[in-house]
Design an enzyme around this catalytic site. Structure first.
Site, PDB file in Angstrom:
ATOM      1  N   ASP A   7       0.864  -1.184   0.000  1.00  0.00           N
ATOM      2  CA  ASP A   7       0.000   0.000   0.000  1.00  0.00           C
ATOM      3  C   ASP A   7       0.901   1.236   0.000  1.00  0.00           C
ATOM      4  OD1 ASP A   7       0.818   0.423   2.622  1.00  0.00           O
ATOM      5  OD2 ASP A   7      -1.185   0.212   3.514  1.00  0.00           O
ATOM      6  N   CYS A  64       2.764  -3.575   3.943  1.00  0.00           N
ATOM      7  CA  CYS A  64       1.941  -2.407   4.288  1.00  0.00           C
ATOM      8  C   CYS A  64       2.584  -1.766   5.515  1.00  0.00           C
ATOM      9  CB  CYS A  64       0.471  -2.772   4.488  1.00  0.00           C
ATOM     10  SG  CYS A  64       0.097  -3.833   5.900  1.00  0.00           S
ATOM     11  N   THR A  66       2.036  -2.188   8.796  1.00  0.00           N
ATOM     12  CA  THR A  66       2.370  -3.198   9.811  1.00  0.00           C
ATOM     13  C   THR A  66       2.652  -4.569   9.216  1.00  0.00           C
ATOM     14  OG1 THR A  66       0.039  -3.763  10.004  1.00  0.00           O
ATOM     15  CG2 THR A  66       0.885  -2.105  11.549  1.00  0.00           C
ATOM     16  N   HIS A  97       9.007 -25.126   8.174  1.00  0.00           N
ATOM     17  CA  HIS A  97       7.990 -25.955   8.820  1.00  0.00           C
ATOM     18  C   HIS A  97       6.593 -25.787   8.219  1.00  0.00           C
ATOM     19  CE1 HIS A  97      10.403 -26.554  12.824  1.00  0.00           C
ATOM     20  NE2 HIS A  97      11.067 -26.914  11.750  1.00  0.00           N
ATOM     21  N   HIS A 133       5.886 -32.278   9.199  1.00  0.00           N
ATOM     22  CA  HIS A 133       5.612 -30.957   8.612  1.00  0.00           C
ATOM     23  C   HIS A 133       4.648 -31.073   7.440  1.00  0.00           C
ATOM     24  CE1 HIS A 133       8.440 -29.335  11.329  1.00  0.00           C
ATOM     25  NE2 HIS A 133       9.509 -29.854  10.739  1.00  0.00           N
TER      26      HIS A 133
END
Ligand code: RB5
Length: 149
Positions: A7, A64, A66, A97, A133
């Site tokens: 963004d 973005c 965060t 993993h 996994h």
């Protein structure tokens, strides 16, 4: 092919990630935004995540402020395994993993050098596969398909 998106808050970081990918000889496709005006991160997260889920791109790096909003948007697209990371250990383990196929980071959380380090570890770490996994990642897909565990 790596899907890139951001963004308005993360355009500079996206350009730095592009330089990193160039230096690693990795191809990418940019899904925007490239305009420094306030925009809605779900649009760009969705477009890039759809490219990953459809196979047009094999993985994605989305950014973005965060890393969270664009990560939530991407995780709504079936077929994605999104990790939002601000440290190298989590990024690497999310690949080893969880076989994550989309990395998101916050341009207001991590500095450029750390973001590049996180991306490098994420891009180069293999999925370890093997019994447990693979089984767990298959369970993630089962949840996505509405199956009971
Ligand atoms: C934009 O101000 C900000 O909300 C966005 O970049 C992101 O951090 C959302 O999760």
């Amino acid at each position: 092919m790596i899907a890139l998106a951001c963004d308005h808050s993360a355009i500079e970081l996206k350009h730095e990630i592009m330089k990193l990918l160039d230096s690693m000889n990795l191809e990418y496709k940019d899904f925007g935004t490239n305009e420094a005006v306030s925009c809605d991160y779900p649009i760009y997260g969705y477009r890039a995540a759809k490219a990953v889920a459809s196979g047009e791109c094999d993985r994605g790096i989305l950014l973005c402020g965060t890393g969270i909003g664009i990560g939530i948007a991407a995780s709504k697209v079936k077929g994605t395994r999104v990790c939002t990371c601000s440290d190298v250990y989590s990024a690497e383990l999310s690949k080893r993993h969880n076989n994550s196929n989309i990395l998101t980071m916050g341009a207001r959380v991590v500095g450029i050098d750390l973001a590049k380090m996180i991306a490098t570890h994420w891009l180069t770490a293999p999925f370890e596969g093997g019994g447990r996994h693979t089984r767990r990642v298959e369970m993630l897909t089962a949840i996505e398909n509405g199956e009971e565990l």
